[in-house]
Scaffold this active site. Structure first.
Site, mmCIF file in Angstrom:
data_model
loop_
_atom_site.group_PDB
_atom_site.id
_atom_site.type_symbol
_atom_site.label_atom_id
_atom_site.label_comp_id
_atom_site.label_asym_id
_atom_site.label_seq_id
_atom_site.Cartn_x
_atom_site.Cartn_y
_atom_site.Cartn_z
ATOM 1 N N SER A 72 22.514 -27.652 -13.320
ATOM 2 C CA SER A 72 21.089 -27.537 -13.059
ATOM 3 C C SER A 72 20.609 -28.804 -12.327
ATOM 4 O O SER A 72 21.116 -29.089 -11.252
ATOM 5 C CB SER A 72 20.330 -27.298 -14.361
ATOM 6 O OG SER A 72 19.018 -26.859 -14.103
ATOM 7 N N ASP A 128 21.338 -15.959 -11.467
ATOM 8 C CA ASP A 128 20.523 -17.093 -11.904
ATOM 9 C C ASP A 128 19.080 -16.912 -11.442
ATOM 10 O O ASP A 128 18.807 -16.874 -10.246
ATOM 11 C CB ASP A 128 21.111 -18.376 -11.317
ATOM 12 C CG ASP A 128 20.519 -19.636 -11.924
ATOM 13 O OD1 ASP A 128 19.402 -19.569 -12.484
ATOM 14 O OD2 ASP A 128 21.173 -20.695 -11.842
ATOM 15 N N HIS A 161 22.122 -18.841 -15.243
ATOM 16 C CA HIS A 161 21.972 -20.287 -15.119
ATOM 17 C C HIS A 161 22.961 -20.988 -16.048
ATOM 18 O O HIS A 161 22.594 -21.524 -17.101
ATOM 19 C CB HIS A 161 20.535 -20.682 -15.453
ATOM 20 C CG HIS A 161 20.151 -22.042 -14.956
ATOM 21 N ND1 HIS A 161 20.204 -22.395 -13.637
ATOM 22 C CD2 HIS A 161 19.689 -23.144 -15.610
ATOM 23 C CE1 HIS A 161 19.794 -23.639 -13.497
ATOM 24 N NE2 HIS A 161 19.486 -24.120 -14.681
#
Length: 692
Positions: free
Chosen positions: A516, A603, A635
Site C-alpha cells: 500500500s 483492489d 488490496h
C-alpha cells in the site's frame, strides 16, 4: 490505503548505477546462484530455515471469542484449507464444529450477537471490499445474508447489551458515498431505516441503539459533531475539529448514556482519553501521555465504563483505572511470563476472558481465563509449527531525522548478527527497509511474520514510523502533510543512514519493501533516489497520485477533503503539481535497480492500473521489471496460497539482490493464482515455477 499485507503487508548485489539490459540481468541472475547457494549452506549450519508455509499459511486456530452469556466459544480455523468459523460449548472446546462453509475466500473474522444465538461475520468477493454481513444460528446452523445487495459495503454501527436481538448497520445501497443507518433484527432479518446519511461520515449510538451523535466532514479538513435529539440532527455542531486536530473522535457512551468518552487532541499534542458528562457538558481528562496518542481502552462489559487504557510508544503498556482489573493482569503476567498480555474477549458478567500472550520471539498462545477460580485453560497455539523455531526479538529504537524529528522504529536482527539478543548488531548484514501502509497508520511492537521471515533469511529488518504515521501526536502526523516523496521519503533515507552508522548494514546492501503506502515508498525509493536501494518490492502500491485520488472508492467520500489536504488537491493547479511531483510514474525512466511488483486485480483502493501504468512506462524504456498479478485478490493477498506464492517470489528476488538464504520456489507459484505478466526471467527459477 492501509494494506492487509499487513497490513495491514510491506542491497547487495546492486546491479550498478547504469541500466542493465535484459540479457545481462538474466546472466547476472544465473551467475549469482552459486554464491547464494554457498551462503545459504553456511548460514543454515547455525540457524535452521523456517518454512514459508509455517509463517504465512493458515493458522491452526485464531481469533477466539466468548459468547456474551459465556456458554459458547468460537474461533477461526481451516475447513479444506479455507478459514471458517468454529463453535464449541465453553466447557467442551474439543467438541468444536465448523458453522460456516466458505470455499473460495477466508472469512476475515467474526463476532457474537448480543443474544448469544448468532455468530456474525462480514465477507467480500475476491477482495473487492464490498462486504456483506452474514449471520449463522448456532442451534440450527442456518446462515443468512443480512445485506444481500450488489456493490454494497456494510458497516456495523451500534450494539446493545439490552436490545440483544438487534444491531445498527450502515448500508450504502441508496448512495454509494454514504452509509444510511438501519436497525437490523437478527432473528427476522428485517431492516428498518433509522437515518439517511447524506453528507455524514458516521454516527455514534448509545446502548439502547439510539443515535446520539452525527459526524460530518468540514471545509477545515476535520469534523463537525452534531447532537442527535429524537432522531433529528441539530442544525449547529456542538464541537468541531480542523485538520490539525482530526484525530479527535468519540469512543462511545457508557451503558447508562450519561457519559461520552472521547479521544481528544484539541488541547494537547497527543490524544487524551476524555470523559464528557452528557448533561452538563463537563469534560474530565482521564488519561494522557506526552509520548503517544491514547485511544485503545478496556471497558467494563456491563457498564461501558473505561477501566484501563493503552500507551503504545515503542512498546505497549496498559495503565489501569480499575484496581481489580490490574490485579488480574498482574496475575496473568506472572502465570504467562514474558510478553504482552492481551484480552481478546470478555463475557457480559465479566467472569470469563479470552486472553493471550505475545512474547514476540516465541509462539503466541491463547487461553480461557476463569476470573473467579483464577484458572487458566490452554485453548490453542495458533502456529504450532513454529514451536522451537529460531524466532527472534523485535527492538524499539529511536532514530533522529535530519530536521531533528524523532522516528520511533523497530529493528529485527538475524540470530547470527545478534547472538546475545541485545538488539545491537554484531556485524553488518543485508537489510530490508519494511515500510508500513496507510500512510496514516503505524508499526508497532509484537510478533510479525514478515520480520521473522526476513530475519531468518539473513536480513536485518527495519520498520520506521516516518512522519505522517499515526499514534505519536498531531505534530508528528501533520509534519507529513503534502510530504509524499519529500520529507516522508527523507525519513526513510535517514533511517537507512542510521542503520549504516550503527553497523546494522552497509550502504550497498539495503532493499526497500512494503504494501500500500509501503509499496508507494518502494516505487519512490527506486524512482526518486535511483541508486540508494539495491532493489525494491512493491505490493499494491500507487504509482500516480492523481489517478489514485480519482479512483478512490465512493464510500471514502467523507475523507476526500482530508486526503486532499494531506496529499495535494487535484482540483487545483498547485495541488496537481504537488501530486505529479510525488508520483513515481513520472520518474520511471530513472529506475536502474531491480523492481518486483505484486498486485490484486480487484483492489478497490489502489487499482490495478496503478501497477499497470508504471510497468508499461518501464517497458517503453526497456527497463526490466517483474510484475505478478493475482486475479482473485484485492488490496493485499488474503488467500494463503497466494500469500505464500508471492512471498516465495519475493524471497528468490531478494536472494538474488541481497544474497540471503532462499527456500526453493517449489510448487508455490503453481499452487497460487499468480499471473506473471512480465519479467519472470529476472527472478531465479520463476519462469519454470510459473508454468502451469
Amino acid at each position: 490505503m492501509t494494506s492487509s499485507v499487513s497490513a495491514s503487508v510491506s542491497t547487495v548485489r546492486a546491479f550498478g548505477p547504469s541500466l542493465l539490459t535484459l540479457a545481462s540481468l538474466a546472466l547476472a541472475a544465473t551467475l549469482s546462484q552459486n554464491a547464494i547457494a554457498a551462503a545459504a549452506v553456511k548460514a543454515s549450519v547455525e540457524t535452521p530455515l523456517i518454512a514459508r508455509s509455517a509463517l504465512f499459511g493458515n493458522p491452526v486456530k485464531s481469533g477466539a471469542q466468548l459468547s456474551p452469556d459465556g456458554q459458547w466459544l468460537s474461533w477461526m480455523a481451516p475447513v479444506n484449507g479455507v478459514m471458517n468459523v468454529w463453535v464449541a460449548p465453553a466447557d467442551k472446546p474439543e467438541a468444536a464444529k465448523s458453522i460456516t462453509e466458505s470455499k473460495d475466500r477466508p472469512i476475515p473474522g467474526h463476532f457474537w450477537s448480543g443474544n448469544s444465538q448468532q455468530v456474525l461475520f462480514v465477507k467480500d468477493n475476491a477482495g473487492d471490499e464490498n462486504f456483506h454481513l452474514y449471520g449463522v444460528d448456532i442451534k440450527t446452523g442456518a446462515q443468512r445474508d443480512y445485506t444481500p445487495f450488489d456493490k454494497v459495503r456494510v458497516r456495523p454501527t451500534g450494539f446493545s447489551t439490552r436490545r440483544v436481538d438487534e444491531i445498527l448497520v450502515g448500508i450504502n445501497n441508496r448512495d454509494p458515498r454514504w452509509h444510511d443507518v438501519h436497525l437490523l433484527n437478527l432473528k427476522t432479518g428485517e431492516l428498518k431505516l433509522v437515518m439517511q446519511a447524506d453528507g455524514y461520515a458516521g454516527f455514534q449510538a448509545d446502548n439502547d441503539l439510539n443515535l446520539r451523535l452525527a459526524l460530518r466532514p468540514n471545509a477545515a479538513g476535520g469534523m463537525d459533531f452534531f447532537k442527535v435529539q429524537d432522531g433529528k440532527v441539530e442544525d449547529k455542531p456542538y464541537l468541531s475539529t480542523n485538520l490539525e486536530n482530526s484525530s479527535t473522535s468519540p469512543l462511545g457512551f457508557t451503558h447508562d448514556g450519561k457519559t461520552l468518552y472521547w479521544m481528544d487532541s484539541r488541547e494537547s499534542d497527543t490524544t487524551a482519553v476524555i470523559a464528557e458528562d452528557v448533561a452538563s457538558g463537563k469534560r474530565t481528562v482521564l488519561a494522557q501521555d506526552a509520548r503517544a496518542d491514547l485511544g485503545d481502552t478496556l471497558r467494563d462489559p456491563a457498564s461501558g465504563v473505561v477501566q484501563a487504557y493503552a500507551v503504545e510508544y515503542l512498546n505497549s503498556e496498559w495503565k489501569f483505572l480499575d484496581k481489580a482489573l490490574k490485579a488480574d493482569f498482574d496475575w496473568l503476567q506472572k502465570q504467562l511470563g514474558k510478553g504482552e498480555v492481551y484480552v481478546a474477549s470478555r463475557t457480559r458478567n465479566d467472569d470469563k476472558w479470552i486472553v493471550g500472550i505475545d512474547p514476540v520471539s516465541k509462539v503466541a498462545a491463547t487461553y480461557l481465563y476463569d476470573r473467579k477460580a483464577k484458572k487458566l485453560q490452554a485453548l490453542y497455539v495458533a502456529r504450532p509449527e513454529l514451536q522451537g523455531a529460531p524466532l527472534v526479538d523485535m527492538h524499539g529504537v529511536e532514530i533522529k531525522a535530519r530536521d531533528g524529528l524523532i522516528l520511533p522504529s523497530y529493528l529485527t536482527l538475524p540470530k547470527d548478527a545478534d547472538k546475545n539478543g541485545d538488539g545491537k548488531a554484531d556485524k553488518p548484514v543485508p537489510m530490508v527497509l519494511f515500510v508500513h501502509g496507510g500512510p496514516w497508520a503505524r508499526d508497532g511492537h509484537g510478533y510479525n511474520g514478515y520480520h521473522q521471515w526476513l530475519a531468518n533469511r539473513g536480513y536485518a529488518v527495519l520498520a520506521v514510523n516516518f512522519r505522517a504515521s499515526t499514534g505519536f501526536g498531531k505534530k508528528f502526523l501533520n509534519a507529513g502533510n503534502k510530504q509524499w516523496g519529500l520529507a516522508m521519503h527523507n525519513d526513510l533515507l535517514d533511517a537507512v543512514d542510521w542503520a549504516v552508522k550503527q553497523g546494522v548494514t552497509t550502504k550497498d546492501k539495503v532493499a526497500i519493501m512494503g504494501g500500500s503506502y509501503g509499496g508507494y515508498a518502494a516505487l519512490a525509493g527506486v524512482a526518486f533516489t535511483p541508486t540508494t536501494f539495491a532493489c525494491a518490492v512493491d505490493i499494491v502500491g500507487p504509482s500516480n497520485l492523481e489517478t489514485l485520488l480519482s479512483t478512490i472508492p465512493p464510500y471514502w467520500e467523507a475523507g476526500r477533503k482530508q486526503m486532499y489536504s494531506r496529499m495535494g488537491d487535484p482540483t487545483t493547479e498547485e495541488g496537481k503539481a504537488i501530486l505529479r511531483a510525488a508520483s513515481p510514474l513520472y520518474k520511471a525512466d530513472q529506475i536502474v535497480r531491480p523492481l518486483l511488483i505484486g498486485q490484486g486485480a480487484n483492489d478497490p483502493r489502489v487499482k490495478q492500473a496503478e501497477s499497470d501504468q508504471i510497468v508499461q512506462a518501464m517497458q517503453a524504456k526497456k527497463i526490466p521489471v517483474t510484475y505478478v498479478l493475482y486475479p482473485d485478490e484485492g488490496h493485499g493477498f488474503n488467500k494463503p496460497n497466494n500469500r505464500i506464492g508471492f512471498n516465495a517470489v519475493a524471497e528468490a528476488f531478494l536472494g538474488q539482490c541481497l544474497g540471503g538464504r532462499v527456500e526453493p520456489l517449489g510448487e508455490t507459484v503453481r499452487q497460487s493464482t499468480a499471473q506473471v505478466v512480465t519479467g519472470a526471467e529476472h527472478v531465479p527459477g520463476l519462469e519454470a515455477a510459473a508454468k502451469k
